[in-house]
Design a protein around this motif. Structure first.
Motif, PDB file in Angstrom:
ATOM      1  N   LEU A   1      15.446  12.764   1.036  1.00  0.00           N
ATOM      2  CA  LEU A   1      15.182  13.901   0.160  1.00  0.00           C
ATOM      3  C   LEU A   1      16.482  14.449  -0.440  1.00  0.00           C
ATOM      4  O   LEU A   1      16.532  14.793  -1.625  1.00  0.00           O
ATOM      5  CB  LEU A   1      14.447  15.008   0.922  1.00  0.00           C
ATOM      6  N   LYS A   2      17.526  14.502   0.385  1.00  0.00           N
ATOM      7  CA  LYS A   2      18.806  15.019  -0.096  1.00  0.00           C
ATOM      8  C   LYS A   2      19.393  14.122  -1.177  1.00  0.00           C
ATOM      9  O   LYS A   2      20.107  14.602  -2.068  1.00  0.00           O
ATOM     10  CB  LYS A   2      19.775  15.168   1.077  1.00  0.00           C
ATOM     11  N   LYS A   3      19.116  12.816  -1.096  1.00  0.00           N
ATOM     12  CA  LYS A   3      19.594  11.907  -2.137  1.00  0.00           C
ATOM     13  C   LYS A   3      19.009  12.260  -3.500  1.00  0.00           C
ATOM     14  O   LYS A   3      19.584  11.947  -4.532  1.00  0.00           O
ATOM     15  CB  LYS A   3      19.228  10.456  -1.778  1.00  0.00           C
ATOM     16  N   GLN A   4      17.835  12.908  -3.469  1.00  0.00           N
ATOM     17  CA  GLN A   4      17.201  13.323  -4.717  1.00  0.00           C
ATOM     18  C   GLN A   4      17.342  14.842  -4.929  1.00  0.00           C
ATOM     19  O   GLN A   4      16.552  15.443  -5.656  1.00  0.00           O
ATOM     20  CB  GLN A   4      15.725  12.914  -4.720  1.00  0.00           C
ATOM     21  N   ASN A   5      18.360  15.409  -4.268  1.00  0.00           N
ATOM     22  CA  ASN A   5      18.704  16.826  -4.429  1.00  0.00           C
ATOM     23  C   ASN A   5      17.572  17.764  -4.004  1.00  0.00           C
ATOM     24  O   ASN A   5      17.365  18.827  -4.587  1.00  0.00           O
ATOM     25  CB  ASN A   5      19.092  17.133  -5.877  1.00  0.00           C
ATOM     26  N   VAL A   6      16.851  17.374  -2.973  1.00  0.00           N
ATOM     27  CA  VAL A   6      15.809  18.226  -2.413  1.00  0.00           C
ATOM     28  C   VAL A   6      16.301  18.727  -1.063  1.00  0.00           C
ATOM     29  O   VAL A   6      16.589  17.935  -0.157  1.00  0.00           O
ATOM     30  CB  VAL A   6      14.484  17.456  -2.246  1.00  0.00           C
ATOM     31  N   GLN A   7      16.386  20.031  -0.914  1.00  0.00           N
ATOM     32  CA  GLN A   7      16.968  20.603   0.297  1.00  0.00           C
ATOM     33  C   GLN A   7      15.957  20.750   1.431  1.00  0.00           C
ATOM     34  O   GLN A   7      16.312  20.713   2.602  1.00  0.00           O
ATOM     35  CB  GLN A   7      17.574  21.983  -0.028  1.00  0.00           C
ATOM     36  N   SER A   8      14.697  20.931   1.108  1.00  0.00           N
ATOM     37  CA  SER A   8      13.688  21.144   2.147  1.00  0.00           C
ATOM     38  C   SER A   8      12.379  20.482   1.752  1.00  0.00           C
ATOM     39  O   SER A   8      11.976  20.503   0.577  1.00  0.00           O
ATOM     40  CB  SER A   8      13.454  22.642   2.369  1.00  0.00           C
TER      41      SER A   8
ATOM     42  N   LEU B   1       0.837  -1.187   0.000  1.00  0.00           N
ATOM     43  CA  LEU B   1       0.000   0.000   0.000  1.00  0.00           C
ATOM     44  C   LEU B   1       0.878   1.243   0.000  1.00  0.00           C
ATOM     45  O   LEU B   1       1.735   1.400   0.866  1.00  0.00           O
ATOM     46  CB  LEU B   1      -0.898   0.003   1.239  1.00  0.00           C
ATOM     47  N   PRO B   2       0.703   2.153  -0.983  1.00  0.00           N
ATOM     48  CA  PRO B   2       1.490   3.388  -0.970  1.00  0.00           C
ATOM     49  C   PRO B   2       1.100   4.271   0.210  1.00  0.00           C
ATOM     50  O   PRO B   2      -0.069   4.326   0.602  1.00  0.00           O
ATOM     51  CB  PRO B   2       1.123   4.046  -2.308  1.00  0.00           C
ATOM     52  N   ILE B   3       2.098   4.940   0.771  1.00  0.00           N
ATOM     53  CA  ILE B   3       1.878   5.777   1.959  1.00  0.00           C
ATOM     54  C   ILE B   3       2.338   7.192   1.669  1.00  0.00           C
ATOM     55  O   ILE B   3       3.471   7.410   1.231  1.00  0.00           O
ATOM     56  CB  ILE B   3       2.640   5.208   3.185  1.00  0.00           C
ATOM     57  N   SER B   4       1.473   8.149   1.896  1.00  0.00           N
ATOM     58  CA  SER B   4       1.816   9.559   1.696  1.00  0.00           C
ATOM     59  C   SER B   4       2.754  10.016   2.816  1.00  0.00           C
ATOM     60  O   SER B   4       2.468   9.818   3.992  1.00  0.00           O
ATOM     61  CB  SER B   4       0.552  10.423   1.689  1.00  0.00           C
ATOM     62  N   ILE B   5       3.860  10.636   2.417  1.00  0.00           N
ATOM     63  CA  ILE B   5       4.858  11.102   3.377  1.00  0.00           C
ATOM     64  C   ILE B   5       4.848  12.630   3.505  1.00  0.00           C
ATOM     65  O   ILE B   5       5.008  13.177   4.590  1.00  0.00           O
ATOM     66  CB  ILE B   5       6.267  10.622   2.966  1.00  0.00           C
ATOM     67  N   ILE B   6       4.660  13.293   2.383  1.00  0.00           N
ATOM     68  CA  ILE B   6       4.610  14.763   2.370  1.00  0.00           C
ATOM     69  C   ILE B   6       3.429  15.209   1.522  1.00  0.00           C
ATOM     70  O   ILE B   6       3.212  14.694   0.421  1.00  0.00           O
ATOM     71  CB  ILE B   6       5.915  15.375   1.797  1.00  0.00           C
ATOM     72  N   GLN B   7       2.685  16.168   2.041  1.00  0.00           N
ATOM     73  CA  GLN B   7       1.598  16.769   1.287  1.00  0.00           C
ATOM     74  C   GLN B   7       1.631  18.279   1.476  1.00  0.00           C
ATOM     75  O   GLN B   7       1.692  18.761   2.613  1.00  0.00           O
ATOM     76  CB  GLN B   7       0.226  16.235   1.739  1.00  0.00           C
ATOM     77  N   ASP B   8       1.621  19.012   0.374  1.00  0.00           N
ATOM     78  CA  ASP B   8       1.603  20.481   0.418  1.00  0.00           C
ATOM     79  C   ASP B   8       2.731  21.053   1.273  1.00  0.00           C
ATOM     80  O   ASP B   8       2.529  21.994   2.045  1.00  0.00           O
ATOM     81  CB  ASP B   8       0.255  20.986   0.937  1.00  0.00           C
TER      82      ASP B   8
ATOM     83  N   GLY C   1       9.763  -1.410  -1.956  1.00  0.00           N
ATOM     84  CA  GLY C   1      10.441  -1.918  -3.136  1.00  0.00           C
ATOM     85  C   GLY C   1      10.624  -0.901  -4.234  1.00  0.00           C
ATOM     86  O   GLY C   1      11.165  -1.238  -5.290  1.00  0.00           O
ATOM     87  N   SER C   2      10.172   0.340  -4.021  1.00  0.00           N
ATOM     88  CA  SER C   2      10.300   1.391  -5.035  1.00  0.00           C
ATOM     89  C   SER C   2      10.965   2.614  -4.414  1.00  0.00           C
ATOM     90  O   SER C   2      10.856   2.836  -3.208  1.00  0.00           O
ATOM     91  CB  SER C   2       8.919   1.797  -5.579  1.00  0.00           C
ATOM     92  N   PRO C   3      11.672   3.406  -5.235  1.00  0.00           N
ATOM     93  CA  PRO C   3      12.264   4.637  -4.712  1.00  0.00           C
ATOM     94  C   PRO C   3      11.176   5.625  -4.300  1.00  0.00           C
ATOM     95  O   PRO C   3      10.043   5.552  -4.777  1.00  0.00           O
ATOM     96  CB  PRO C   3      13.092   5.170  -5.892  1.00  0.00           C
TER      97      PRO C   3
END
Length: 227
Positions: A197-204, A168-175, A216-218
């Protein structure tokens, strides 16, 4: 005083209707039958009409909603406990396509024409009646379809392919806001999320419109800005 009276009736009616929907359950909305439809309309009318009736006060609204809600609750209780009562109070499903053939008598009984039937079938990704083996009109007005074998998409099992893990996909961040109560479900804390998040070049996390975790998915990330 008139505005105060209307406000009081709306305020009391709002919370009583909210309480009543919680008690009666989600079927009043998600699987609405003909009886459910009528009961919801009456509940709305009880509050709506009382608002503009100077002779109707808060006590009358409370009494009306409680009596009508009690009748609905008793009806739902009866249909749950006594199977034979369901057909009378809720109706029964109708087979409108049987072994690839349209049952005209069932269509007529349920006040459906061919155009309406085609519309219902298209909603189930069936664009030709020749593709359909069985179609059942449910008590809530929706249709369930079983396609002919020639038109059914092959499954991985049919093709002897390895089966993926279903999670089941789980929401981690919204808005831009971290959903903290979901982090333990994926075995993370806020620091671990920030590292991901930093691994995907997201700072905040505030730059993220939506982020979703699935086993099993990024980590799926959608920022506010479309690349």
């Amino acid at each position: 005083m008139e505005f105060t009276h209307i406000f009081g009736e709306l305020f009391i009616g709002y919370f009583l209707l909210l309480l009543l929907t919680k008690v009666l359950g989600k079927t009043q909305i998600t699987q609405i039958t003909t009886f459910d439809f009528v009961s919801v309309l009456v509940l709305g009318e009880l509050v709506g009409n009382a608002m503009y009736d100077a002779e109707t006060g808060i006590k009358e609204i409370i009494y009306s909603i409680l009596v009508w809600g009690g009748l609905i609750y008793i009806t739902e209780f009866i249909t749950q406990k006594f199977r034979k009562s369901r057909q009378l109070l809720e109706g029964k499903p109708s087979i409108i396509i049987n072994k690839g053939k349209i049952d005209f008598n069932e269509l007529k009984k349920n006040h459906l024409d061919i155009n309406q039937l085609q519309h219902l079938l298209r909603a189930k990704d069936v664009f030709s009646i020749t593709e359909c083996a069985f179609a059942i009109l449910e008590t809530d007005g929706t249709i369930s379809v079983l396609k002919k074998s020639a038109f059914v998409n092959p499954t991985k099992q049919d093709m002897n392919l390895p089966l993926d893990i279903i999670s089941l996909p789980i929401s981690i961040i919204q808005d831009g806001e971290i959903i903290k109560e979901n982090l333990p479900r994926v075995g993370w804390n806020e620091d671990q999320l920030i590292q991901e998040l930093k691994k995907q070049n997201v700072q905040s996390h505030k730059d993220i419109l939506y982020a979703e975790w699935r086993e099993g998915s990024p980590l799926f990330i959608q920022s506010y800005k479309m690349n």
